[in-house]
Design a protein around this motif. Sequence first.
Motif, PDB file in Angstrom:
ATOM      1  N   LEU A  40       0.831  -1.208   0.000  1.00 29.26           N
ATOM      2  CA  LEU A  40       0.000   0.000   0.000  1.00 29.26           C
ATOM      3  C   LEU A  40       0.861   1.252   0.000  1.00 29.26           C
ATOM      4  O   LEU A  40       0.572   2.222  -0.711  1.00 29.26           O
ATOM      5  CB  LEU A  40      -0.934  -0.007   1.211  1.00 29.26           C
ATOM      6  CG  LEU A  40      -2.041  -1.063   1.211  1.00 29.26           C
ATOM      7  CD1 LEU A  40      -2.769  -1.063   2.547  1.00 29.26           C
ATOM      8  CD2 LEU A  40      -3.015  -0.839   0.070  1.00 29.26           C
ATOM      9  N   ASN A  41       1.920   1.236   0.785  1.00 28.27           N
ATOM     10  CA  ASN A  41       2.817   2.394   0.817  1.00 28.27           C
ATOM     11  C   ASN A  41       3.499   2.601  -0.536  1.00 28.27           C
ATOM     12  O   ASN A  41       3.615   3.737  -1.020  1.00 28.27           O
ATOM     13  CB  ASN A  41       3.866   2.220   1.917  1.00 28.27           C
ATOM     14  CG  ASN A  41       3.272   2.356   3.313  1.00 28.27           C
ATOM     15  OD1 ASN A  41       2.245   3.016   3.493  1.00 28.27           O
ATOM     16  ND2 ASN A  41       3.905   1.744   4.290  1.00 28.27           N
ATOM     17  N   ASP A  42       3.959   1.499  -1.160  1.00 28.87           N
ATOM     18  CA  ASP A  42       4.602   1.592  -2.473  1.00 28.87           C
ATOM     19  C   ASP A  42       3.645   2.172  -3.514  1.00 28.87           C
ATOM     20  O   ASP A  42       4.011   3.065  -4.288  1.00 28.87           O
ATOM     21  CB  ASP A  42       5.083   0.214  -2.942  1.00 28.87           C
ATOM     22  CG  ASP A  42       6.254  -0.311  -2.130  1.00 28.87           C
ATOM     23  OD1 ASP A  42       6.891   0.499  -1.423  1.00 28.87           O
ATOM     24  OD2 ASP A  42       6.512  -1.529  -2.198  1.00 28.87           O
ATOM     25  N   LEU A  43       2.413   1.658  -3.538  1.00 31.98           N
ATOM     26  CA  LEU A  43       1.435   2.121  -4.527  1.00 31.98           C
ATOM     27  C   LEU A  43       0.963   3.533  -4.223  1.00 31.98           C
ATOM     28  O   LEU A  43       0.656   4.303  -5.138  1.00 31.98           O
ATOM     29  CB  LEU A  43       0.248   1.155  -4.566  1.00 31.98           C
ATOM     30  CG  LEU A  43       0.552  -0.221  -5.162  1.00 31.98           C
ATOM     31  CD1 LEU A  43      -0.556  -1.208  -4.844  1.00 31.98           C
ATOM     32  CD2 LEU A  43       0.758  -0.119  -6.668  1.00 31.98           C
ATOM     33  N   GLY A  44       0.925   3.892  -2.957  1.00 31.26           N
ATOM     34  CA  GLY A  44       0.574   5.259  -2.595  1.00 31.26           C
ATOM     35  C   GLY A  44       1.612   6.250  -3.059  1.00 31.26           C
ATOM     36  O   GLY A  44       1.284   7.311  -3.609  1.00 31.26           O
ATOM     37  N   ARG A  45       2.889   5.907  -2.864  1.00 32.83           N
ATOM     38  CA  ARG A  45       3.970   6.792  -3.330  1.00 32.83           C
ATOM     39  C   ARG A  45       3.967   6.913  -4.847  1.00 32.83           C
ATOM     40  O   ARG A  45       4.350   7.951  -5.398  1.00 32.83           O
ATOM     41  CB  ARG A  45       5.320   6.262  -2.838  1.00 32.83           C
ATOM     42  CG  ARG A  45       5.600   6.553  -1.369  1.00 32.83           C
ATOM     43  CD  ARG A  45       7.050   6.278  -1.011  1.00 32.83           C
ATOM     44  NE  ARG A  45       7.372   4.855  -1.125  1.00 32.83           N
ATOM     45  CZ  ARG A  45       7.294   3.995  -0.118  1.00 32.83           C
ATOM     46  NH1 ARG A  45       6.895   4.420   1.072  1.00 32.83           N
ATOM     47  NH2 ARG A  45       7.618   2.738  -0.293  1.00 32.83           N
ATOM     48  N   ALA A  46       3.526   5.859  -5.526  1.00 30.19           N
ATOM     49  CA  ALA A  46       3.458   5.889  -6.992  1.00 30.19           C
ATOM     50  C   ALA A  46       2.207   6.598  -7.502  1.00 30.19           C
ATOM     51  O   ALA A  46       2.021   6.727  -8.719  1.00 30.19           O
ATOM     52  CB  ALA A  46       3.508   4.461  -7.543  1.00 30.19           C
ATOM     53  N   THR A  50      -4.956   5.828  -2.803  1.00 29.72           N
ATOM     54  CA  THR A  50      -4.993   6.801  -1.718  1.00 29.72           C
ATOM     55  C   THR A  50      -5.152   6.058  -0.405  1.00 29.72           C
ATOM     56  O   THR A  50      -6.074   5.241  -0.260  1.00 29.72           O
ATOM     57  CB  THR A  50      -6.171   7.777  -1.900  1.00 29.72           C
ATOM     58  OG1 THR A  50      -6.011   8.457  -3.146  1.00 29.72           O
ATOM     59  CG2 THR A  50      -6.228   8.790  -0.766  1.00 29.72           C
ATOM     60  N   ARG A  51      -4.258   6.290   0.548  1.00 29.78           N
ATOM     61  CA  ARG A  51      -4.388   5.684   1.865  1.00 29.78           C
ATOM     62  C   ARG A  51      -5.483   6.396   2.637  1.00 29.78           C
ATOM     63  O   ARG A  51      -5.575   7.613   2.630  1.00 29.78           O
ATOM     64  CB  ARG A  51      -3.068   5.784   2.634  1.00 29.78           C
ATOM     65  CG  ARG A  51      -1.928   4.959   2.084  1.00 29.78           C
ATOM     66  CD  ARG A  51      -2.218   3.474   2.084  1.00 29.78           C
ATOM     67  NE  ARG A  51      -2.577   2.943   3.385  1.00 29.78           N
ATOM     68  CZ  ARG A  51      -1.711   2.440   4.266  1.00 29.78           C
ATOM     69  NH1 ARG A  51      -0.425   2.414   3.967  1.00 29.78           N
ATOM     70  NH2 ARG A  51      -2.115   1.952   5.418  1.00 29.78           N
ATOM     71  N   VAL A  52      -6.343   5.634   3.272  1.00 29.30           N
ATOM     72  CA  VAL A  52      -7.361   6.165   4.164  1.00 29.30           C
ATOM     73  C   VAL A  52      -7.196   5.471   5.503  1.00 29.30           C
ATOM     74  O   VAL A  52      -6.392   4.555   5.643  1.00 29.30           O
ATOM     75  CB  VAL A  52      -8.789   5.936   3.602  1.00 29.30           C
ATOM     76  CG1 VAL A  52      -8.982   6.694   2.306  1.00 29.30           C
ATOM     77  CG2 VAL A  52      -9.072   4.451   3.389  1.00 29.30           C
ATOM     78  N   TYR A  53      -7.958   5.919   6.507  1.00 27.34           N
ATOM     79  CA  TYR A  53      -7.788   5.372   7.847  1.00 27.34           C
ATOM     80  C   TYR A  53      -7.963   3.853   7.841  1.00 27.34           C
ATOM     81  O   TYR A  53      -9.017   3.334   7.509  1.00 27.34           O
ATOM     82  CB  TYR A  53      -8.804   5.995   8.807  1.00 27.34           C
ATOM     83  CG  TYR A  53      -8.662   5.500  10.234  1.00 27.34           C
ATOM     84  CD1 TYR A  53      -7.619   5.949  11.034  1.00 27.34           C
ATOM     85  CD2 TYR A  53      -9.540   4.562  10.746  1.00 27.34           C
ATOM     86  CE1 TYR A  53      -7.477   5.491  12.325  1.00 27.34           C
ATOM     87  CE2 TYR A  53      -9.405   4.091  12.045  1.00 27.34           C
ATOM     88  CZ  TYR A  53      -8.367   4.567  12.827  1.00 27.34           C
ATOM     89  OH  TYR A  53      -8.218   4.104  14.114  1.00 27.34           O
ATOM     90  N   GLY A  54      -6.884   3.134   8.164  1.00 27.46           N
ATOM     91  CA  GLY A  54      -6.947   1.687   8.276  1.00 27.46           C
ATOM     92  C   GLY A  54      -6.850   0.911   6.984  1.00 27.46           C
ATOM     93  O   GLY A  54      -6.870  -0.317   6.986  1.00 27.46           O
ATOM     94  N   GLY A  55      -6.772   1.588   5.839  1.00 23.95           N
ATOM     95  CA  GLY A  55      -6.753   0.854   4.575  1.00 23.95           C
ATOM     96  C   GLY A  55      -6.413   1.737   3.402  1.00 23.95           C
ATOM     97  O   GLY A  55      -5.566   2.621   3.494  1.00 23.95           O
ATOM     98  N   ALA A  56      -7.109   1.518   2.253  1.00 22.09           N
ATOM     99  CA  ALA A  56      -6.775   2.262   1.039  1.00 22.09           C
ATOM    100  C   ALA A  56      -7.929   2.186   0.063  1.00 22.09           C
ATOM    101  O   ALA A  56      -8.816   1.341   0.164  1.00 22.09           O
ATOM    102  CB  ALA A  56      -5.516   1.687   0.393  1.00 22.09           C
ATOM    103  N   VAL A  57      -7.885   3.091  -0.941  1.00 18.21           N
ATOM    104  CA  VAL A  57      -8.845   3.104  -2.036  1.00 18.21           C
ATOM    105  C   VAL A  57      -8.077   3.416  -3.309  1.00 18.21           C
ATOM    106  O   VAL A  57      -7.140   4.217  -3.307  1.00 18.21           O
ATOM    107  CB  VAL A  57      -9.963   4.151  -1.780  1.00 18.21           C
ATOM    108  CG1 VAL A  57      -9.398   5.551  -1.651  1.00 18.21           C
ATOM    109  CG2 VAL A  57     -11.016   4.111  -2.882  1.00 18.21           C
ATOM    110  N   ALA A  58      -8.436   2.756  -4.417  1.00 13.63           N
ATOM    111  CA  ALA A  58      -7.741   2.974  -5.683  1.00 13.63           C
ATOM    112  C   ALA A  58      -8.011   4.379  -6.202  1.00 13.63           C
ATOM    113  O   ALA A  58      -9.103   4.925  -6.028  1.00 13.63           O
ATOM    114  CB  ALA A  58      -8.176   1.935  -6.717  1.00 13.63           C
ATOM    115  N   ARG A  59      -7.023   4.973  -6.848  1.00 15.89           N
ATOM    116  CA  ARG A  59      -7.180   6.286  -7.460  1.00 15.89           C
ATOM    117  C   ARG A  59      -8.103   6.194  -8.656  1.00 15.89           C
ATOM    118  O   ARG A  59      -8.053   5.254  -9.434  1.00 15.89           O
ATOM    119  CB  ARG A  59      -5.823   6.836  -7.921  1.00 15.89           C
ATOM    120  CG  ARG A  59      -4.980   7.404  -6.788  1.00 15.89           C
ATOM    121  CD  ARG A  59      -5.375   8.829  -6.491  1.00 15.89           C
ATOM    122  NE  ARG A  59      -4.673   9.331  -5.311  1.00 15.89           N
ATOM    123  CZ  ARG A  59      -3.478   9.929  -5.359  1.00 15.89           C
ATOM    124  NH1 ARG A  59      -2.870  10.069  -6.509  1.00 15.89           N
ATOM    125  NH2 ARG A  59      -2.922  10.362  -4.249  1.00 15.89           N
TER     126      ARG A  59
END
Length: 254
Positions: A40-46, A50-59
């Motif tokens: 998640l961190n790798d894909l967020g930096r790329a 988008t990281r959200v509280y406790g997880g993530a959502v695709a851009r």
Amino acid sequence: MLREHRHEQLLRLLREEGVLPVGQIAERLDISEATARRDLNDLGRAGRLTRVYGGAVARQAAERPFEEEAVDDLADKDAVARRAAATVEDGEVVLLDIGTTTLQLARQLHGRKITVATSNLAVYEELRDDPDVSLVLLGGQVRRNYRSLVGHLTEASLEGLYADRLFLGTSGVLPDGRVLDTTDVEVPVKKAMLGSARQVVLLATARKFPGTGTARICGPQDIDVLITGQASDPGTLAVFREAGVEVAVEVARA
């Protein structure tokens, strides 16, 4: 599993399911939570999620403003809305999803002795001065571009609501009957709505076959009635009929 392949699987999962917590991501991909967090961190930096509280959502791609969507296929939306309004009985509680077809439906409901619950700010603005309609506006975070309410407050509001009918919108319907949306943050609200109504009515103009979208809302087995237009894909309509869905085809007025 190669990291690149795992990343693509993770993004596909988020597009299909919407927002997911780290624990569910790890379980679905059969990886550790530590690996899921690193991915998640790798894909967020790329810039791919988008990281959200406790997880993530695709851009997502840039979303068209509500006002632009509202004028597309207006005659078809009116036809679908008229048919939908004819199914509503006085005294009912109806739940209206976000979107421009449900706005057209709201315009058909003036003067009706009903209760309308919605997360659609355009529907609220349309009906707020009608003394005959009891209006319930769900809580939540305002999405100004699409005039909707989303988030855990919206979902919590739905836990205390049970409607006679849900009128559900969509951005696309695949040939196998999967019902999609283009905006991941709207999907958890739509899924919560499915559990808050006795009957689910899908409103989809012909342009929505297949339409667009990557996030799955539900399948044909979750729909009771599909109201659509004459030009909708017959093969997809057959899939809904085979699943036991009542399919109503309405012709737009010239």
